[in-house]
Design an enzyme around this catalytic site. Structure first.
Site, PDB file in Angstrom:
ATOM      1  N   ASP A 166       0.817  -1.218   0.000  1.00  0.00           N
ATOM      2  CA  ASP A 166       0.000   0.000   0.000  1.00  0.00           C
ATOM      3  C   ASP A 166       0.848   1.263   0.000  1.00  0.00           C
ATOM      4  OD1 ASP A 166      -2.475   1.349  -0.004  1.00  0.00           O
ATOM      5  OD2 ASP A 166      -2.404   1.618   2.159  1.00  0.00           O
ATOM      6  N   SER A 181      -7.463   5.310   0.403  1.00  0.00           N
ATOM      7  CA  SER A 181      -7.815   4.043  -0.236  1.00  0.00           C
ATOM      8  C   SER A 181      -9.286   3.705  -0.001  1.00  0.00           C
ATOM      9  CB  SER A 181      -6.953   2.909   0.320  1.00  0.00           C
ATOM     10  OG  SER A 181      -5.576   3.206   0.179  1.00  0.00           O
ATOM     11  N   GLN A 192      -5.913  -1.684  -6.410  1.00  0.00           N
ATOM     12  CA  GLN A 192      -6.511  -0.787  -5.427  1.00  0.00           C
ATOM     13  C   GLN A 192      -7.220   0.350  -6.130  1.00  0.00           C
ATOM     14  OE1 GLN A 192      -4.493   2.411  -2.635  1.00  0.00           O
ATOM     15  NE2 GLN A 192      -4.336   0.413  -1.636  1.00  0.00           N
TER      16      GLN A 192
END
Length: 304
Positions: free
Chosen positions: A218, A239, A289
């Site tokens: 991430d 996110s 993502q």
């Protein structure tokens, strides 16, 4: 003589309160670059949730995928509770659902699927990009130091770089083609960098390395979608969801090439995809993502 990775000893270390209930009392300090003062770092929550799920399966089962949603902003000042549901335990595959809770409300949900090892003649993968080895590249911190030596850097930007440099993050990063931070020219929405956990993890249950990779995956991921839009200043970026597929064994404390690209952005959202490659060319992990991206409409000023 290597120090144990802080990702193992602190960041991803959970306390078991009940059979399927866990708590992480670790909160990011002022020197943790991966977190801000207002919210928890998404990779931390994903990694901790996978740790909790992994406690609810046998040692022989290995995670092959996870799918997560960030539903509320995490509070970095209080512990996170992780509640695991044993959704299904089958002969080959098992599913565990995890809910992360703060202030009595879910901030994050995740489903992780585990598989017992199975062989198959059906195998293929993409080819790893050809890039310089990590030994020939500067770390992100070394690049910042190089930028700070430029006497023409605007004072406000110099302060921001100095602040970043003073913070700690438990990941080593070496960009392959670092962007010119003094330019606002649009770039292709792709980036490559070598990554690894800082410190020593060693040979252990593969699930441990997968949890660390979830944390690493991430970091700077969503920023790939901003490369064609560098003329704008970010107002808000967070996110929405995060998915991972684990393909082959790897060591998260060894250098891996993170190949990131953003095929689309629009509607205040951006989509990114990533591949983590082992140094020997084996595709170890695939990630995806989507996140919220809001920017100021007026172009930002020069950094020089």
């Amino acid at each position: 003589g290597d120090l144990r990775s802080v990702l193992i000893t602190s960041v991803l270390n959970l306390e078991r309160l009940e059979v399927d209930l866990f708590r992480c009392a670790w909160t990011p300090g002022q020197r943790d670059r991966a977190a801000s003062s207002s919210h928890l770092f998404g990779g931390q929550i994903v990694g901790q949730a996978l740790v909790a799920a992994a406690h609810a399966v046998s040692r022989d089962e290995q995670v092959h995928s996870l799918h997560c949603y960030f539903v509320r902003t995490g509070d970095p000042t209080v512990p996170v509770l992780y509640e695991v549901e044993r959704t299904r335990t089958g002969k080959s595959f098992s599913v565990r659902s995890v809910k992360a809770i703060q202030h009595g409300k879910p901030i994050f949900t995740c489903q992780a699927s585990f598989q017992l090892s199975q062989g198959s003649p059906v195998q293929h993968q993409f080819t790893m990009p050809t890039v310089p080895p990590p030994e020939e590249l500067l770390t992100q911190d070394e690049l910042i130091q190089k930028f700070l030596q430029n006497p023409n850097v605007a004072e406000g930007y110099r302060k921001r770089l100095t602040k970043i440099q003073a913070q700690d993050v438990p990941i080593d990063i070496k960009p392959v083609n670092p962007p010119d931070i003094f330019s606002s020219e649009p770039q292709e929405p792709k980036q490559l960098f070598w990554v690894r956990a800082r410190g020593y993890i060693g040979e252990t249950d593969m699930k441990v390395h997968c949890c660390v990779a979830a944390y690493i995956s991430d970091y700077a991921f969503l920023g790939t979608a901003l490369l064609p839009h560098r003329q704008y200043r970010i107002k808000f970026m967070v996110s929405l969801d995060h998915s991972m597929w684990f393909h082959a064994p790897f060591r998260a404390d060894h250098w891996m090439l993170y190949e990131c690209e953003s095929p689309w952005a629009g509607g205040c959202r951006g989509l990114v995809q990533g591949r983590l490659w082992r140094r020997d060319g084996v595709l170890a992990v695939t990630c995806a993502q989507e996140g919220v991206i809001r920017v100021e409409q007026t172009p930002k000023q020069s950094k020089l």
